[in-house]
Write an enzyme that holds these catalytic residues in place. Structure first.
Site, mmCIF file in Angstrom:
data_model
loop_
_atom_site.group_PDB
_atom_site.id
_atom_site.type_symbol
_atom_site.label_atom_id
_atom_site.label_comp_id
_atom_site.label_asym_id
_atom_site.label_seq_id
_atom_site.Cartn_x
_atom_site.Cartn_y
_atom_site.Cartn_z
ATOM 1 N N SER A 140 0.849 -1.184 0.000
ATOM 2 C CA SER A 140 0.000 0.000 0.000
ATOM 3 C C SER A 140 0.890 1.241 0.000
ATOM 4 C CB SER A 140 -0.897 0.011 1.240
ATOM 5 O OG SER A 140 -1.553 1.263 1.400
ATOM 6 N N TYR A 154 -2.055 -1.348 10.233
ATOM 7 C CA TYR A 154 -2.162 -1.515 8.779
ATOM 8 C C TYR A 154 -0.888 -1.070 8.062
ATOM 9 C CZ TYR A 154 -4.014 -1.342 4.044
ATOM 10 O OH TYR A 154 -4.217 -1.538 2.694
#
Length: 266
Positions: A140, A154
């Protein structure tokens, strides 16, 4: 023409970027092994793609610590050589760290770090032996910038995937193996529906959003070229350049000011 050299195993292939990657590999003639928790979705995707390539479905819940070995064993028992591994399975846990119990965080880390590490370890010998193996880790853009408030684990988990990809690329170059970390920004998918942040995310401007099909093509093209880290989209390439040249304390101040717009911080 179908690729006779081996299959692409795509984890988290029942939605979002995983579906887009499976479709792109099918378009390129690469036979597929699809895995995710939702077997009915996998079967529907397999039925769609079998007009192009051979597709095998092996459901697995990677939150189960026993799943990576069971998945690798099932693939071996079916005699399915894996040349390409796509570690795509993932999700987010919204809210600040203490909002959720440890069991929730442990399951998240198992999917995002434990399963990625073990499944890669179990399949790596065959991928190396293929002579032109590929490992595509879907990370990401969050892995490349200071972390925001909310979804505390995350960005660290995605940062692991970037560093993991870099090490794999260096260690396995002698076998012709390419490893790539795909680092997309906000992408149209079910991700924000699952985390319950769709209403919040819909307030972001359209220029910040990427198309899942474009992200899939960028990742597959990058791993074929041997590019170790790829950031899809001109906007995010520019943002990465900017964040590499701005002080972290400045970016952290901006994160503190804007986190509530893009994360559940309760």
């Amino acid at each position: 023409m179908p690729d006779p050299r081996g299959h692409a195993l795509v984890t988290g292939a029942s939605s979002g970027i995983g579906i887009a990657i499976a479709r792109e590999y099918a378009r390129r003639g690469v036979p597929l092994v699809l895995t995710a928790r939702r077997a009915e979705r996998l079967q529907a995707l397999a039925a769609e793609l079998r007009a192009q390539v051979k597709v095998h479905v092996v459901p697995a819940d990677l939150a189960d610590p026993a799943a990576p070995q069971a998945l690798a064993d099932a693939i071996a028992a079916r005699g399915l050589p894996v040349r390409i591994l796509v570690n795509n399975a993932g999700y987010g846990v919204p809210g600040r760290y203490l909002k959720n119990d440890w069991r929730t965080h442990a399951a998240f880390l198992q999917v995002m770090v434990g399963a990625v590490s073990e499944l890669t370890w179990r399949l790596l010998p065959a991928i190396r032996d293929s002579g032109d193996g590929r490992i595509l880790n879907v990370a990401s853009f969050a892995a490349l910038v200071p972390s925001a408030d909310g979804q505390t684990l995350y960005a660290p988990a995605k940062a692991f995937m970037v560093r993991f990809s870099e090490s794999l690329a260096l260690e396995n170059a002698d076998a012709g193996l390419h490893a790539t970390a795909l680092c997309p920004g906000f992408t149209h998918s079910e991700f924000h529906d699952v985390t319950g942040t769709r209403a919040m995310m819909s307030k972001l401007p359209q220029w910040m959003w990427l198309d899942a099909d474009d992200v899939a093509r960028a990742g597959i093209d990058a791993v074929e070229r041997g590019e170790v880290v790829v950031v899809p989209g001109a906007v995010y390439k520019l943002l990465r350049f900017a964040t590499k040249h701005l002080p972290d304390r400045f970016i952290l101040r901006r994160m503190a000011k804007n986190s509530s717009r893009i994360r559940s911080t309760e």
